[in-house]
Design a protein around this motif. Sequence first.
Motif, short mmCIF file in Angstrom:
data_model
loop_
_atom_site.label_atom_id
_atom_site.label_comp_id
_atom_site.label_asym_id
_atom_site.label_seq_id
_atom_site.Cartn_x
_atom_site.Cartn_y
_atom_site.Cartn_z
N GLY A 1 0.81 -1.20 0.00
CA GLY A 1 0.00 0.00 0.00
C GLY A 1 0.85 1.25 0.00
O GLY A 1 2.04 1.22 0.30
N ILE A 2 0.20 2.35 -0.36
CA ILE A 2 0.84 3.66 -0.43
C ILE A 2 -0.06 4.66 0.27
O ILE A 2 -1.29 4.63 0.09
CB ILE A 2 1.05 4.10 -1.90
CG1 ILE A 2 1.89 3.06 -2.65
CG2 ILE A 2 1.71 5.47 -1.97
CD1 ILE A 2 1.84 3.22 -4.15
N LEU A 3 0.53 5.55 1.02
CA LEU A 3 -0.22 6.58 1.73
C LEU A 3 -1.00 7.45 0.75
O LEU A 3 -0.45 7.94 -0.24
CB LEU A 3 0.74 7.44 2.55
CG LEU A 3 0.11 8.42 3.52
CD1 LEU A 3 -0.69 7.68 4.60
CD2 LEU A 3 1.19 9.28 4.17
N PHE A 4 -2.28 7.63 1.03
CA PHE A 4 -3.20 8.34 0.13
C PHE A 4 -2.75 9.77 -0.17
O PHE A 4 -3.00 10.30 -1.25
CB PHE A 4 -4.62 8.36 0.72
CG PHE A 4 -4.78 9.33 1.88
CD1 PHE A 4 -5.30 10.59 1.67
CD2 PHE A 4 -4.37 8.98 3.16
CE1 PHE A 4 -5.42 11.49 2.72
CE2 PHE A 4 -4.50 9.87 4.21
CZ PHE A 4 -5.02 11.12 4.00
N LYS B 1 8.01 5.98 -2.28
CA LYS B 1 9.45 5.67 -2.30
C LYS B 1 9.84 4.66 -1.22
O LYS B 1 10.89 4.02 -1.32
CB LYS B 1 10.30 6.93 -2.21
CG LYS B 1 10.23 7.67 -0.91
CD LYS B 1 11.11 8.91 -0.96
CE LYS B 1 10.94 9.72 0.32
NZ LYS B 1 11.69 10.97 0.24
N ASN B 2 8.99 4.47 -0.20
CA ASN B 2 9.26 3.50 0.86
C ASN B 2 8.34 2.29 0.81
O ASN B 2 8.36 1.45 1.72
CB ASN B 2 9.13 4.16 2.24
CG ASN B 2 10.13 5.29 2.43
OD1 ASN B 2 11.24 5.23 1.89
ND2 ASN B 2 9.74 6.29 3.16
N ALA B 3 7.51 2.20 -0.21
CA ALA B 3 6.51 1.13 -0.30
C ALA B 3 7.15 -0.20 -0.70
O ALA B 3 8.22 -0.24 -1.31
CB ALA B 3 5.42 1.52 -1.30
N ARG B 4 6.44 -1.25 -0.37
CA ARG B 4 6.86 -2.61 -0.70
C ARG B 4 6.91 -2.77 -2.21
O ARG B 4 6.00 -2.36 -2.93
CB ARG B 4 5.84 -3.57 -0.10
CG ARG B 4 6.17 -5.01 -0.23
CD ARG B 4 5.16 -5.83 0.55
NE ARG B 4 5.54 -7.22 0.46
CZ ARG B 4 4.78 -8.20 0.90
NH1 ARG B 4 3.63 -7.94 1.45
NH2 ARG B 4 5.18 -9.44 0.79
N LEU C 1 2.81 11.92 -5.14
CA LEU C 1 1.72 11.52 -6.03
C LEU C 1 0.80 12.70 -6.34
O LEU C 1 0.22 12.77 -7.42
CB LEU C 1 0.91 10.38 -5.41
CG LEU C 1 1.67 9.08 -5.13
CD1 LEU C 1 0.74 8.05 -4.51
CD2 LEU C 1 2.32 8.54 -6.39
N ASN C 2 0.60 13.58 -5.35
CA ASN C 2 -0.20 14.79 -5.53
C ASN C 2 -1.61 14.48 -6.08
O ASN C 2 -2.06 15.08 -7.05
CB ASN C 2 0.53 15.78 -6.44
CG ASN C 2 -0.08 17.15 -6.37
OD1 ASN C 2 -0.63 17.55 -5.35
ND2 ASN C 2 0.00 17.89 -7.47
N ILE C 3 -2.29 13.55 -5.45
CA ILE C 3 -3.64 13.17 -5.87
C ILE C 3 -4.65 14.15 -5.27
O ILE C 3 -4.64 14.40 -4.07
CB ILE C 3 -3.98 11.73 -5.43
CG1 ILE C 3 -3.02 10.75 -6.08
CG2 ILE C 3 -5.43 11.39 -5.77
CD1 ILE C 3 -3.11 9.33 -5.54
N GLU D 1 -7.46 2.99 10.14
CA GLU D 1 -6.18 3.16 10.84
C GLU D 1 -5.05 2.53 10.03
O GLU D 1 -3.95 3.06 9.96
CB GLU D 1 -6.24 2.56 12.25
CG GLU D 1 -7.16 3.33 13.19
CD GLU D 1 -6.80 4.81 13.31
OE1 GLU D 1 -5.61 5.15 13.46
OE2 GLU D 1 -7.73 5.65 13.24
N LYS D 2 -5.33 1.40 9.43
CA LYS D 2 -4.34 0.69 8.61
C LYS D 2 -3.87 1.55 7.42
O LYS D 2 -2.69 1.62 7.12
CB LYS D 2 -4.96 -0.61 8.11
CG LYS D 2 -4.08 -1.47 7.27
CD LYS D 2 -4.86 -2.74 6.91
CE LYS D 2 -4.25 -3.45 5.76
NZ LYS D 2 -5.00 -4.62 5.36
N ASP D 3 -4.83 2.23 6.76
CA ASP D 3 -4.48 3.05 5.60
C ASP D 3 -3.80 4.36 5.98
O ASP D 3 -3.05 4.92 5.19
CB ASP D 3 -5.72 3.33 4.75
CG ASP D 3 -6.19 2.11 3.96
OD1 ASP D 3 -5.49 1.08 3.99
OD2 ASP D 3 -7.26 2.19 3.33
N LYS D 4 -4.03 4.84 7.20
CA LYS D 4 -3.40 6.09 7.65
C LYS D 4 -1.89 5.95 7.85
O LYS D 4 -1.18 6.95 7.86
CB LYS D 4 -4.02 6.55 8.98
CG LYS D 4 -5.39 7.12 8.86
CD LYS D 4 -5.90 7.51 10.24
CE LYS D 4 -7.33 7.99 10.18
NZ LYS D 4 -7.85 8.28 11.54
#
Length: 183
Positions: free
Chosen positions: A145-148, A177-180, A153-155, A168-171
Amino acid sequence: MTAIPTKLEGCFIIEPKVFNDERGYFMESYNEERFEQETGQKVHFVQDNQSYSSKGVLRGLHYQTGEHAQAKLVRVFEGEVLDVAVDVRPGSSTYGEHVAVLLTAENKRQLFVPRGFAHGFIVLSDTASFFYKCDNFYNKESEGGILFNDPELNIDWKLPQESLIISEKDKVLPVLKNARAIW
């Protein structure tokens, strides 16, 4: 159905042919043969998932890694969502870029998110029923996962951040750059 290419290779907006009359409407929501002809993608879906969420719920950005990577075909039965796909394929010319597509019960559009992409959506209507087909089974050990709100990413999620409802998991997901690694 018509497949509309996005700026991300392999990611398509799918517009079904809808037949309306005084009784309502009819549409073919998926046809494997037609899908392959339109997209050039040979995909065999094995799992269907559905969620129901309230306005401001943001789910994502999620993906599966390795042999458990998943392609998804997503759509909305009720309500309106902004659906987002992020290219996380190493070596891709569009790595780290995203597309955001408005999917509604009214427009009946779908988004095909190929393997190698992170996926998420936010509910813009009061509620939404969201449906997606996957070409591989879910595997908890292969979650990524990647932080929203990763600034790289500038979404634009279309709602103020303070009004978002996020697990809580997604927060606590990492930035890209640090994602799996996907593979």
